[in-house]
Structures are given as structure tokens and as C-alpha cells.
Design a protein around this motif. Structure first.
Motif, mmCIF file in Angstrom:
data_model
loop_
_atom_site.group_PDB
_atom_site.id
_atom_site.type_symbol
_atom_site.label_atom_id
_atom_site.label_comp_id
_atom_site.label_asym_id
_atom_site.label_seq_id
_atom_site.Cartn_x
_atom_site.Cartn_y
_atom_site.Cartn_z
ATOM 1 N N ILE A 1 -14.904 10.341 2.676
ATOM 2 C CA ILE A 1 -16.311 10.262 2.097
ATOM 3 C C ILE A 1 -15.746 9.490 1.155
ATOM 4 N N LEU A 2 -17.031 8.178 0.623
ATOM 5 C CA LEU A 2 -17.818 7.732 -0.094
ATOM 6 C C LEU A 2 -18.662 7.542 -0.304
ATOM 7 N N ALA A 3 -19.319 7.744 -1.943
ATOM 8 C CA ALA A 3 -20.601 7.383 -2.442
ATOM 9 C C ALA A 3 -20.761 7.326 -3.576
ATOM 10 N N ASP A 4 -21.422 6.347 -4.380
ATOM 11 C CA ASP A 4 -21.944 6.627 -6.008
ATOM 12 C C ASP A 4 -21.451 7.633 -6.961
ATOM 13 N N SER A 5 -22.048 9.167 -5.799
ATOM 14 C CA SER A 5 -22.175 9.924 -6.998
ATOM 15 C C SER A 5 -21.483 11.035 -5.567
#
Length: 108
Positions: free
Chosen positions: A27-31
Motif C-alpha cells: 500500500i502506497l499513499a501521500d500519507s
């Protein structure tokens, strides 16, 4: 030749048994936020979850963990501009819930 065929058959059966649900989820995201009480990891902003050949993109993805002391993700809840890819399949919507153990997605 017969021995080679049997080994190949077992190898193919092994690959089939090792389904998407057993592959790790990245899982990747800005925050990212962690809610231990609820057993959830929340990815906010350009969120992307990948498991094998399955990809979900959304504004927000919540990874819901299995009950108990497990670190296994049982479902992904995506919201906001959801895009779901699996091999050659593509679906879009406002919300989606992906049940990993069942390899099933519901998009609305």
C-alpha cells in the motif's frame, strides 16, 4: 520424460494453490495513518494497493485487518475516484470493497 511431466504437474498445481489472496499487499499513499483500536491502516491521497496482478487506486484506502493479533489484511475499502485493475479487467466507481480471501470486489 514421464518424471518431468509429473514434476511439471505438481509445480502447476502449486502455483494454482498459491492464489492472489496469499500474496502480500503493498500500500502506497501521500500519507498513512494507523488505528490500532479499530485494526485499520488508512492510506490517504493518491492511495494505491497492489496484490499480485490486482491493483486498486483511490483517494483513500482503508486496510481492515483480521481479528485477533493478526497482521493479515482481510479487506480493502476504497473511496474517491476508485479504479480497480485485475489482469485485463478495469472497473471504476466512487467506492469499492475488495475481500482478499474471496478475491471479490464490490464497486459502487
Amino acid at each position: 520424460m514421464k518424471k518431468f511431466s509429473i514434476i511439471l504437474l505438481f509445480f502447476l498445481l502449486y502455483l494454482n494453490a498459491y492464489s492472489e489472496a496469499r500474496k502480500p499487499v503493498e500500500i502506497l499513499a501521500d500519507s498513512m495513518e494507523w488505528n490500532k483500536k479499530l485494526g485499520q491502516a488508512v492510506a490517504i491521497g493518491n492511495a494505491k494497493a497492489v496484490q499480485g496482478k490486482t491493483t486498486i487506486k483511490a483517494n483513500k484506502i482503508i486496510a481492515v485487518l483480521s481479528e485477533g493479533n493478526s497482521q493479515q489484511i482481510k479487506e480493502l475499502q476504497a473511496s474517491g475516484k476508485v479504479v480497480f485493475f485485475k489482469e485485463k479487467q478495469l472497473a471504476t466507481g466512487d467506492k469499492a470493497t475488495y475481500y482478499l480471501n474471496q478475491d471479490k470486489v464490490i464497486i459502487t
